[in-house]
Write an enzyme that holds these catalytic residues in place. Structure first.
Site, PDB file in Angstrom:
ATOM      1  N   SER A  21      -6.252   8.741   8.963  1.00  0.00           N
ATOM      2  CA  SER A  21      -5.147   8.777   7.967  1.00  0.00           C
ATOM      3  C   SER A  21      -5.582   9.348   6.668  1.00  0.00           C
ATOM      4  CB  SER A  21      -4.378   7.567   8.341  1.00  0.00           C
ATOM      5  OG  SER A  21      -3.100   7.762   7.490  1.00  0.00           O
ATOM      6  N   ASN A  22      -4.485   9.350   6.044  1.00  0.00           N
ATOM      7  CA  ASN A  22      -4.808   9.739   4.457  1.00  0.00           C
ATOM      8  C   ASN A  22      -4.622   8.704   3.774  1.00  0.00           C
ATOM      9  OD1 ASN A  22      -5.129  12.371   5.511  1.00  0.00           O
ATOM     10  ND2 ASN A  22      -3.407  13.384   4.534  1.00  0.00           N
ATOM     11  N   ALA A  23      -5.380   8.717   2.462  1.00  0.00           N
ATOM     12  CA  ALA A  23      -5.375   7.571   1.532  1.00  0.00           C
ATOM     13  C   ALA A  23      -4.135   7.638   0.614  1.00  0.00           C
ATOM     14  CB  ALA A  23      -6.415   7.407   0.834  1.00  0.00           C
ATOM     15  N   SER A  24      -2.886   7.625   1.301  1.00  0.00           N
ATOM     16  CA  SER A  24      -1.623   7.912   0.419  1.00  0.00           C
ATOM     17  C   SER A  24      -0.843   6.764   0.265  1.00  0.00           C
ATOM     18  CB  SER A  24      -0.665   8.999   1.195  1.00  0.00           C
ATOM     19  OG  SER A  24       0.545   8.916   0.630  1.00  0.00           O
ATOM     20  N   VAL A  89      -0.102  14.553   5.116  1.00  0.00           N
ATOM     21  CA  VAL A  89       0.146  14.509   6.606  1.00  0.00           C
ATOM     22  C   VAL A  89      -1.421  14.890   7.254  1.00  0.00           C
ATOM     23  CG1 VAL A  89       0.774  16.061   8.416  1.00  0.00           C
ATOM     24  CG2 VAL A  89       2.406  15.939   6.663  1.00  0.00           C
TER      25      VAL A  89
END
Ligand code: CTP
Length: 208
Positions: A21-24, A89
């Site tokens: 995933s992304n660290a958002s 994304v």
């Protein structure tokens, strides 16, 4: 106006337990959704998994994978006047998702990844009379990369920020137009930047 906003990360599963995933945190996207609601607009929020409550009054669609985001956005975009794409994304997914849980063997494992769909580029192909605001998160050659994305995704402008924005309280953004000119700059706590940025979008981009 009815405005589509994407926010938060997407996840791509390796097996039923583990994902890339992304660290958002989703904070910037949620703050823009709030700013748009406060300004009296209808907001359709398509959000990846985050630890935030969606602003009251949004039409919320929860998604997990990039394909989920794509399917929701493709369905919802035609009923909207424009989109602000803030989602972080996940650009890669394993070629194969393993069912169940991969068992450790004590040795290194190798996964093969392929690119996921580019959601905003897909919306850009069916833009018609709608407006599109993209975000660009860059760590090198920021303006060149942001301009490449603006063109590839058919955006009316692109909001450039750098990797220090990830999961941070504050943000420092620069807005570029299709002529690669800096047309606005905002800096400060994410909610303040969101309000200023949204006002700018509302006055400069949305009337297109
Ligand atoms: N975006 C999207 N679908 C993707 C990747 C990005 O819709 N698969 C959107 C983001 O929400 C953002 C813009 O496109 O509005 C640019 O995202 P960014 O992560 O900066 O760039 P990428 O296109 O993913 O390119 P790269 O990872 O090579 O920087």
């Amino acid at each position: 106006m009815r405005i589509l906003i994407t926010a938060g990360p997407t996840r791509e599963y390796l097996d039923d337990v583990r994902y890339l995933s992304n660290a958002s945190s989703g904070r910037m996207g949620y703050a823009i959704a709030d700013a748009a609601l406060q300004a009296g607009h209808e907001v359709v929020l398509v959000t990846g998994p985050v630890a935030l409550e969606p602003p009251a009054g949004c039409e919320v669609h929860h998604i997990e994978t990039t394909d989920d985001l794509l399917n929701s956005c493709v369905k919802l975009f035609p009923s909207c006047d424009g989109v602000i794409a803030v989602a972080a994304v996940c650009d890669y997914r394993p070629v194969e998702r393993v069912r169940g849980k991969i068992t450790k063997t004590g040795t290194a494992v190798t996964f093969e990844f392929i690119e996921t769909a580019d959601v905003l580029a897909e919306l850009g192909k069916h833009k018609e009379n709608r407006w599109i605001v993209g975000f660009a998160l860059e760590s090198q050659d920021p303006r060149e990369n942001a301009m490449r994305k603006l063109k590839m995704k058919n955006c009316d402008c692109i909001v450039l920020n750098d990797t220090s924005a990830i999961a941070a309280d504050a943000n420092d953004v620069e807005v570029l137009n299709p002529n690669a000119e800096t047309v606005a700059q905002f800096r400060g706590a994410k909610p303040e930047v969101a309000v200023k940025l949204f006002r700018w979008i509302e006055s400069q981009i949305a009337p297109l």
